[in-house]
Design an enzyme around this catalytic site. Structure first.
Site, PDB file in Angstrom:
ATOM      1  N   GLN A   1       0.851  -1.199   0.000  1.00 10.14           N
ATOM      2  CA  GLN A   1       0.000   0.000   0.000  1.00 10.14           C
ATOM      3  C   GLN A   1       0.885   1.247   0.000  1.00 10.14           C
ATOM      4  OE1 GLN A   1      -3.168   0.140  -0.357  1.00 10.14           O
ATOM      5  NE2 GLN A   1      -4.018  -1.810   0.309  1.00 10.14           N
TER       6      GLN A   1
ATOM      7  N   TYR B   1      -5.940 -12.310  -2.353  1.00  5.95           N
ATOM      8  CA  TYR B   1      -5.184 -11.227  -2.995  1.00  5.95           C
ATOM      9  C   TYR B   1      -4.253 -10.636  -1.933  1.00  5.95           C
ATOM     10  CZ  TYR B   1      -9.195 -11.648  -6.134  1.00  5.95           C
ATOM     11  OH  TYR B   1     -10.184 -12.122  -6.939  1.00  5.95           O
TER      12      TYR B   1
ATOM     13  N   GLU C   1      -2.000 -15.268  -3.481  1.00  8.81           N
ATOM     14  CA  GLU C   1      -1.488 -14.144  -4.265  1.00  8.81           C
ATOM     15  C   GLU C   1      -0.910 -14.637  -5.584  1.00  8.81           C
ATOM     16  OE1 GLU C   1      -1.138 -10.746  -4.327  1.00  8.81           O
ATOM     17  OE2 GLU C   1       0.187 -11.016  -6.025  1.00  8.81           O
TER      18      GLU C   1
ATOM     19  N   ASP D   1      -8.977  -8.378  -0.949  1.00  4.91           N
ATOM     20  CA  ASP D   1      -8.392  -7.069  -1.279  1.00  4.91           C
ATOM     21  C   ASP D   1      -7.945  -7.134  -2.736  1.00  4.91           C
ATOM     22  OD1 ASP D   1      -7.225  -4.592  -1.281  1.00  4.91           O
ATOM     23  OD2 ASP D   1      -5.637  -5.063   0.148  1.00  4.91           O
TER      24      ASP D   1
ATOM     25  N   CYS E   1     -10.220  -0.743  -3.952  1.00  7.77           N
ATOM     26  CA  CYS E   1      -9.719   0.548  -4.439  1.00  7.77           C
ATOM     27  C   CYS E   1     -10.569   0.992  -5.634  1.00  7.77           C
ATOM     28  CB  CYS E   1      -8.249   0.445  -4.819  1.00  7.77           C
ATOM     29  SG  CYS E   1      -7.921  -0.835  -6.026  1.00  7.77           S
TER      30      CYS E   1
HETATM   31  C1  LIG Z   1      -4.899  -4.373  -3.988  1.00  6.74           C
HETATM   32  S1  LIG Z   1      -3.583  -5.538  -3.945  1.00  6.74           S
HETATM   33  C2  LIG Z   1      -3.739  -6.122  -2.291  1.00  6.74           C
HETATM   34  C3  LIG Z   1      -2.484  -6.599  -1.668  1.00  6.74           C
HETATM   35  C4  LIG Z   1      -2.419  -6.845  -0.175  1.00  6.74           C
HETATM   36  N1  LIG Z   1      -3.668  -7.003   0.487  1.00  6.74           N
HETATM   37  C5  LIG Z   1      -1.588  -5.813   0.496  1.00  6.74           C
HETATM   38  O1  LIG Z   1      -2.141  -4.891   1.084  1.00  6.74           O
HETATM   39  O2  LIG Z   1      -0.350  -5.891   0.368  1.00  6.74           O
HETATM   40  C6  LIG Z   1      -4.144  -6.772  -4.985  1.00  6.74           C
HETATM   41  C7  LIG Z   1      -3.187  -7.958  -5.117  1.00  6.74           C
HETATM   42  O3  LIG Z   1      -3.844  -8.954  -5.881  1.00  6.74           O
HETATM   43  C8  LIG Z   1      -2.888  -9.602  -6.713  1.00  6.74           C
HETATM   44  N2  LIG Z   1      -3.683 -10.263  -7.773  1.00  6.74           N
HETATM   45  C9  LIG Z   1      -4.190  -9.730  -8.910  1.00  6.74           C
HETATM   46  N3  LIG Z   1      -4.959 -10.624  -9.560  1.00  6.74           N
HETATM   47  C10 LIG Z   1      -4.953 -11.754  -8.809  1.00  6.74           C
HETATM   48  C11 LIG Z   1      -5.574 -13.027  -8.943  1.00  6.74           C
HETATM   49  N4  LIG Z   1      -6.354 -13.302  -9.988  1.00  6.74           N
HETATM   50  N5  LIG Z   1      -5.363 -13.940  -7.987  1.00  6.74           N
HETATM   51  C12 LIG Z   1      -4.550 -13.662  -6.919  1.00  6.74           C
HETATM   52  N6  LIG Z   1      -3.951 -12.471  -6.734  1.00  6.74           N
HETATM   53  C13 LIG Z   1      -4.132 -11.528  -7.671  1.00  6.74           C
HETATM   54  C14 LIG Z   1      -1.965  -8.501  -7.113  1.00  6.74           C
HETATM   55  O4  LIG Z   1      -0.725  -9.013  -7.496  1.00  6.74           O
HETATM   56  C15 LIG Z   1      -1.883  -7.684  -5.812  1.00  6.74           C
HETATM   57  O5  LIG Z   1      -0.823  -8.112  -5.008  1.00  6.74           O
END
Ligand SMILES: C[S@@+](CC[C@H](N)C(=O)[O-])C[C@H]1O[C@@H](n2cnc3c(N)ncnc32)[C@H](O)[C@@H]1O
Length: 451
Positions: A283, A312, A333, A381, A408
């Site tokens: 973040q 995520y 993730e 998330d 977001c």
């Molecule tokens: C908004 S971030 C949230 C990260 C975490 N909660 C943090 O605060 O560090 C969204 C995350 O989802 C991952 N992501 C995107 N598409 C995904 C999927 N289909 N399956 C798993 N992770 C995914 C991205 O790489 C990213 O790290």
């Protein structure tokens, strides 16, 4: 009939989701970026569609009371690339709350939820811990900065008001060295030239990670530029060159080569130290993230002896915070480097009740559910595109009492809430948290419970 290029006088009535002001000219909706409800403006029509027009501010005739004092500025460029900086800070928070309400009611088709006041930041400037700027050439000089609105033309500002002061310093010094070495700048049309982007991450210990993103091969002159910049900025604890040879808008390359220092820098949150590598998600506003996660954890209620999934999970921040109380936390993730960072962080912090699964939530969460593992709660998330409906349908089957959802992008959040509502859940509370002061971006956390 209104014409493109015509100047008209317009009163702004409201701010719509996305951040633009809306006024009506003879019943035609006219959207104006950087405008504020109550403004009376002279605007120039830049595009005209059947049902609406878009226009840019030419002159402020009468400023709204919600506008900041300096009325000489009118455009995105004047406000250093911040599309909400023309609003007084407390008004930014109020408009964000209203945008959240509007989008959830319209897209999620639900009205019966508690919407809290947006939690504001004590530090609404210099808050970003990560910045990526594209390079360009201007009058023979290498510059970096923001893209003008809806364009790929770069403009430079003397100081970026959103990123940390350390990142400003690192980028300034890097550009001096790049200009001395006279390196070519990448041209996206011809796919030639070297310098593409610079990325800087900083932490609250005033340390930095520098990543120079280039097209081509690692060359000694580039390594020398990095070394000289580190010599001037000893705060840089990690420096990379990232090779991006693809024709893409995505900044980071396919290969990150460590030039100097450590592979990661770390950040402290809730007493846990987190590692960040060039491409792991973290973040960007630490102060506000603590408030957001604090709320998310509060929305879970009692988690002692429970198995929770952090879907995520990025670098595993939420999973590790929840692991203090929960029996076990699974983090899922997609990005391998982020999953690796999470595992390393858990080891370094002696956290034993987390398991990080690398892969897509669409696959790995479903496998976990199908394996018969008991899951008591899930926190989502996701990235801006939200959650695939197949995941929500599956989750609805396992009878959770509550689902916590950090977003977001309120419009995909609203869509996903709508899907969960059709499966026997309802949206109980929403808490917007201002993670991105001076911009129209909105972050929120919602609590969704069983009907
Ligand atoms: C908004 S971030 C949230 C990260 C975490 N909660 C943090 O605060 O560090 C969204 C995350 O989802 C991952 N992501 C995107 N598409 C995904 C999927 N289909 N399956 C798993 N992770 C995914 C991205 O790489 C990213 O790290």
């Amino acid at each position: 009939m209104l014409k493109k290029g015509e100047k008209i006088v317009l009163k702004i009535d409201k701010i719509v989701y996305g951040g633009e002001g809306l006024g009506f000219y003879n019943d035609l909706a006219v959207f104006v970026p950087m405008s504020v409800p109550g403004d009376v403006l002279e605007v120039e029509v830049i595009s005209l569609k059947k049902n609406y027009a878009r226009a840019l501010i030419h002159k402020i005739i009468k400023p709204s009371e919600d506008r900041v004092e300096d009325h000489s500025k009118v455009s995105f460029e004047d406000f250093h690339g911040c599309d909400f900086a023309m609003l007084k800070y407390e008004k930014q928070l109020a408009y964000k709350k209203e945008m959240v309400r509007e989008v959830i009611e319209k897209i999620g088709k639900t009205t019966n939820f508690i919407l809290h006041e947006t939690i504001g930041a004590e530090k609404p400037l210099y808050y970003r811990n990560k910045v990526i700027e594209p390079f360009a050439k201007n009058k023979g000089r290498i510059i970096s900065g923001f893209y003008k609105r809806r364009s790929h033309e770069v403009f430079e500002v003397s100081e970026n008001h959103l990123q940390s002061k350390l990142a400003n310093k690192v980028i300034r010094e890097l550009k001096k060295e790049l200009n001395k070495a006279s390196i070519s700048v990448y041209n996206e049309h011809t796919h030639s030239g070297i310098l593409r982007h610079v990325m800087v991450r900083t932490n609250s210990k005033n340390e930095a990670m520098l990543v120079l993103i280039i097209k081509g091969k690692l060359k000694k002159e580039l390594e020398d530029v990095i070394k000289k910049t580190v010599g001037i900025c000893p705060e840089i604890k990690s420096a990379y060159i990232s090779i991006n040879n693809r024709r893409t808008n995505f900044a980071l390359g396919e290969k990150n080569i460590l030039i100097l220092g450590e592979p990661t820098i770390s950040e402290e949150m809730f007493g846990i130290s987190f590692n960040m590598s060039p491409n792991s998600f973290f973040q960007i506003n630490l102060e506000q993230t603590k408030k957001l996660y604090g709320k998310a954890i509060e929305y879970f209620g009692e988690i002692q002896n429970k198995n929770i999934v952090d879907a995520y999970s990025g670098t595993g921040t939420i999973a590790m915070i929840l692991s203090e109380k929960a029996k076990k936390v699974y983090g899922i993730e997609l990005v391998e480097a982020a999953s690796r960072d999470a595992i390393k962080t858990a080891e370094q912090n002696n956290i034993k009740n987390t398991e990080f699964i690398n892969g897509k939530v669409e696959e790995k969460l479903i496998e976990l559910i199908d394996s018969g593992e008991k899951i008591d709660g899930i926190i989502f998330d996701p990235p801006r595109k939200g959650i695939e409906s197949s995941v929500l349908t599956k989750v609805a089957e396992i009878n959770l009492n509550e689902i916590v959802y950090i977003s977001c992008n309120p419009s995909t959040f609203a869509r996903d809430v709508g899907i969960l509502e059709s499966h026997g859940y309802y949206l109980k509370e929403v808490q917007p948290v201002d993670m991105f002061p001076q911009t129209s971006h909105i972050e929120l956390v919602g609590k969704i419970v069983k009907k």
